[in-house]
Design a protein around this motif. Structure first.
Motif, mmCIF file in Angstrom:
data_model
loop_
_atom_site.group_PDB
_atom_site.id
_atom_site.type_symbol
_atom_site.label_atom_id
_atom_site.label_comp_id
_atom_site.label_asym_id
_atom_site.label_seq_id
_atom_site.Cartn_x
_atom_site.Cartn_y
_atom_site.Cartn_z
ATOM 1 N N PRO A 131 9.262 -6.372 -0.707
ATOM 2 C CA PRO A 131 8.896 -6.662 0.685
ATOM 3 C C PRO A 131 7.472 -6.189 0.962
ATOM 4 C CG PRO A 131 10.947 -5.411 0.557
ATOM 5 C CD PRO A 131 10.390 -5.446 -0.817
ATOM 6 N N ASN A 132 6.774 -6.927 1.780
ATOM 7 C CA ASN A 132 5.407 -6.567 2.197
ATOM 8 C C ASN A 132 4.377 -6.628 1.080
ATOM 9 O OD1 ASN A 132 6.286 -6.069 4.787
ATOM 10 N ND2 ASN A 132 6.711 -3.925 4.339
ATOM 11 N N TYR A 133 4.754 -7.211 -0.086
ATOM 12 C CA TYR A 133 3.755 -7.263 -1.169
ATOM 13 C C TYR A 133 2.510 -8.021 -0.707
ATOM 14 C CZ TYR A 133 1.289 -8.651 -5.378
ATOM 15 O OH TYR A 133 0.295 -8.879 -6.312
ATOM 16 N N ALA A 134 2.730 -9.193 -0.100
ATOM 17 C CA ALA A 134 1.593 -10.015 0.323
ATOM 18 C C ALA A 134 0.723 -9.255 1.311
ATOM 19 C CB ALA A 134 2.091 -11.318 0.944
ATOM 20 N N GLU A 135 1.362 -8.530 2.243
ATOM 21 C CA GLU A 135 0.583 -7.796 3.240
ATOM 22 C C GLU A 135 -0.218 -6.684 2.579
ATOM 23 O OE1 GLU A 135 3.631 -8.770 3.592
ATOM 24 O OE2 GLU A 135 3.609 -10.031 5.388
ATOM 25 N N GLN A 136 0.393 -6.033 1.564
ATOM 26 C CA GLN A 136 -0.319 -4.947 0.895
ATOM 27 C C GLN A 136 -1.483 -5.492 0.067
ATOM 28 O OE1 GLN A 136 2.850 -3.089 -1.195
ATOM 29 N NE2 GLN A 136 3.537 -1.935 0.588
ATOM 30 N N MET A 137 -1.243 -6.595 -0.606
ATOM 31 C CA MET A 137 -2.263 -7.133 -1.506
ATOM 32 C C MET A 137 -3.412 -7.751 -0.714
ATOM 33 S SD MET A 137 -2.797 -7.327 -4.712
ATOM 34 C CE MET A 137 -4.513 -7.617 -5.010
ATOM 35 N N LEU A 138 -3.061 -8.586 0.269
ATOM 36 C CA LEU A 138 -4.107 -9.335 0.974
ATOM 37 C C LEU A 138 -4.629 -8.592 2.198
ATOM 38 C CD1 LEU A 138 -2.317 -12.803 0.898
ATOM 39 C CD2 LEU A 138 -4.216 -12.123 -0.524
ATOM 40 N N THR A 139 -3.950 -7.546 2.601
ATOM 41 C CA THR A 139 -4.157 -6.824 3.867
ATOM 42 C C THR A 139 -3.870 -7.761 5.052
ATOM 43 O OG1 THR A 139 -6.498 -7.311 4.250
ATOM 44 C CG2 THR A 139 -5.991 -5.388 2.880
ATOM 45 N N THR A 140 -3.427 -7.153 6.126
ATOM 46 C CA THR A 140 -3.041 -7.958 7.289
ATOM 47 C C THR A 140 -4.236 -8.745 7.826
ATOM 48 O OG1 THR A 140 -1.836 -5.941 7.764
ATOM 49 C CG2 THR A 140 -1.507 -7.776 9.274
ATOM 50 N N ALA A 141 -5.390 -8.075 7.829
ATOM 51 C CA ALA A 141 -6.585 -8.758 8.327
ATOM 52 C C ALA A 141 -6.913 -9.965 7.441
ATOM 53 C CB ALA A 141 -7.771 -7.789 8.346
#
Lengths: 327, 277
Positions: A131-141
């Protein structure tokens, strides 16, 4: 004869040689045959004087003067070879594809890049595993920026914006490739840059492929056309960089320095091919990808560039030169 | 020359196709660093010129072309400025030209375009480690400051002062000093020529002695009288005794006289071979 007389006699020649060097250095005007012959004569005479300095027992300062004089003349006589585009073109079309196909470092870079790319894409696509891999990798911004960029259907732009964006892509993407290549010499930076790019791009692709991300359609429509050239160029720069790192880590029967020097001669043309691909990719990315063309056209461009790559690597790469066949 | 090659020095011996060995002075970091800074300034200068030209274009209504031009020139200057000049200017960039240094292969031959481009591309690695300027304050994380620490360490660990890019391409940077002519030291002390006449006509001066005399006389101008006496007495006192000269002969003057005899005075031939032999 005394040394003082000898010096007085030779000095006129040395001074003339100095003047010739100064003129050659200041502006490289076309030399007449006479003057070139005279220059070579003076140079050889100075070389001979230096060789006999010991026998003549010239004082140390005069010897030092002669060393410097001969050194400067030598640098003007033997000049650097400039770019020979015909030779480079032949190297790019004949030698580089063969080298790419047979180079284990390029294969390693290929596996590493695509392995990490697909793993990262899968993790970003399905939130169940991590979970949240994409958010961690790409950052929310980063995700927000991606989504706003592709919020609207590709409607094409003014031609002048295409021109600006193309040069921006040339500068930005080729710089990344060159940094990846140079970093390969130290192994760790090269591997890091390669893995980071693979993971980042993979995550972006995976995230955009999620069914709930509506912007994904526009994203894939955008990246289709220039994808083949750009991703291949990244793999090639990474592979050429690895070649440098492996050269001194595992030199085989050569000493490390000799192995590095040989690797440099082999890797730089591969990097040249990568730069050409970055350039082509930037042209497509600037002019075709954002255009309001039907997706089929962009797909055709992608298939065509893939076919070009296959021709380049498989057909030109498997060709045997006469030297290879004999050896 | 046998004596100079064994010295601990920054000279590299090159054997030319003419089968002549001569010495190059290798350029160290403190010669190359200013050259790099000058080149950096030149790059910024060129970019500024392009920007001014671009603003003219913009004024004429071709703004997009102007921006694209700036971006491309920026890219080319960033990566290929050094490679371009070193191939077309025979191993020199404008900065290197001003500092009088030149890139050659380690065999003293001119570099080719591939080496020129590659050693400049690999400068990226010599700049490591990069330090984020955020340590200085609240700056965006994009500003990375190159320390050149790795390049400096590698340079100081080999005798040709090669940075990583040089090692990979087999190149080195030599300093190319304009030679200055000194000739023979003459007329410093008129008494030396007079004393030379008084020396025994059959006295022979060995090559070692001649070299020593030249080293002394070429430098004595920079010493005070007391220092000259101090240096000259080691050779002067034994010679005074051997030649049977009065004890109060100035040792400095004696060495000058011997120098005059060895190199300048044409009075006697005393076993000297002729030139060109």
């Amino acid at each position: 004869m005394k040394v003082a007389e000898l010096l007085a006699q030779r000095r006129a020649d040395w001074q003339q040689l100095e003047r010739e060097i100064d003129q050659l250095q200041a502006r490289r005007r076309q030399m007449t045959a006479d003057r070139a012959t005279r220059f070579a004569e003076l140079y050889r005479a100075a070389c001979a004087d230096l060789a006999r300095a010991d026998a003549w027992q010239l004082p140390p300062r005069t010897v030092q003067y002669l060393h410097r004089l001969v050194g400067r003349a030598h640098n003007q006589l033997y000049r650097s070879r400039t770019f020979n585009f015909a030779v480079w073109g032949r190297v790019l079309l004949h030698e580089v594809p063969r080298r790419i196909v047979r180079e284990p470092c390029v294969q390693l870079a290929f596996l590493l890049f695509w392995g990490v790319f697909f793993a990262s894409a899968f993790l970003a696509f399905s939130p169940a595993t991590w979970p949240n891999y994409a958010e961690q990798m790409l950052t929310t911004a980063g995700i927000e920026q991606l989504e706003t960029s592709f919020a609207n259907p590709l409607a094409g732009r003014e031609l002048q914006d295409d021109v600006v964006m193309t040069s921006l892509y040339i500068r930005h993407n080729t710089s990344i490739g060159l940094k990846c290549f140079a970093g390969g010499l130290l192994v760790i930076p090269g591997v890091f840059i390669t893995l980071f790019n693979a993971a980042y791009l993979g995550a972006a692709f995976g995230y955009m492929a999620r069914p709930e991300v509506v912007e994904g359609v526009h994203f894939f429509e955008f990246v289709t056309a220039h994808g083949p050239f750009e991703l291949t160029a990244i793999v090639l720069s990474a592979g050429a960089g690895f070649r440098l790192g492996v050269a001194w880590l595992a030199p085989g029967r050569l000493c490390r320095l000799a192995s590095l020097r040989r690797a440099a001669e082999e890797a730089m043309p591969v990097m040249g091919a990568a730069m050409s691909l970055f350039f082509l990719a930037a042209l497509i990315e600037g002019f075709i990808s954002p255009a309001a063309l039907p997706w089929g056209v962009k797909l055709a461009v992608a298939l065509f560039s893939a076919a070009v790559l296959v021709f380049y690597l498989v057909f030109l790469g498997s060709q045997r030169s006469g030297a290879d066949a004999v050896g | 020359m046998a004596a100079s090659t064994s010295q601990i020095d920054t000279t590299i011996q090159i054997v030319t196709p003419e089968n002549i060995a001569f010495d190059y002075q290798v350029a160290g970091p403190f010669r190359r660093w200013p050259a790099y800074l000058l080149d950096l300034a030149a790059r910024f200068g060129l970019l500024l010129v392009i920007m001014v030209a671009a603003s003219l274009l913009d004024w004429l209504g071709a703004g997009a072309l102007a921006v694209a031009g700036i971006l491309l020139v920026w890219f080319l200057l960033e990566w290929f400025y050094g490679g371009f000049f070193e191939s077309y200017w025979n191993g020199q960039t404008p900065g290197k030209w001003l500092l009088g240094i030149r890139v050659l292969t380690i065999h003293g031959q001119p570099i080719n375009a591939l080496q020129a481009v590659m050693r400049n591309v690999l400068r990226t690695v010599d700049m490591y480690p990069l330090i984020s300027l955020q340590v200085l304050g609240d700056l965006p994380p994009v500003y990375l400051f190159p320390t050149f620490f790795l390049g400096l360490v590698v340079m100081s660990s080999n005798r040709r002062f090669q940075r990583l890019g040089d090692l990979v391409c087999g190149t080195m940077v030599v300093s190319e000093e304009r030679p200055w002519w000194t000739g023979m030291v003459q007329g410093e002390d008129p008494r030396a020529a007079l004393l030379a006449e008084l020396l025994p006509a059959d006295m022979s001066i060995s090559p070692d002695m001649a070299r020593t005399l030249a080293s002394y006389v070429e430098r004595r101008g920079g010493f005070t009288a007391a220092r000259r006496r101090e240096i000259a007495r080691h050779l002067g006192i034994p010679l005074t005794r051997q030649l049977g000269l009065p004890d109060d002969t100035s040792e400095d003057l004696l060495l000058c006289a011997l120098y005059h005899r060895a190199f300048i005075g044409a009075a006697h031939e005393n076993g000297w071979r002729r030139s060109g032999g």
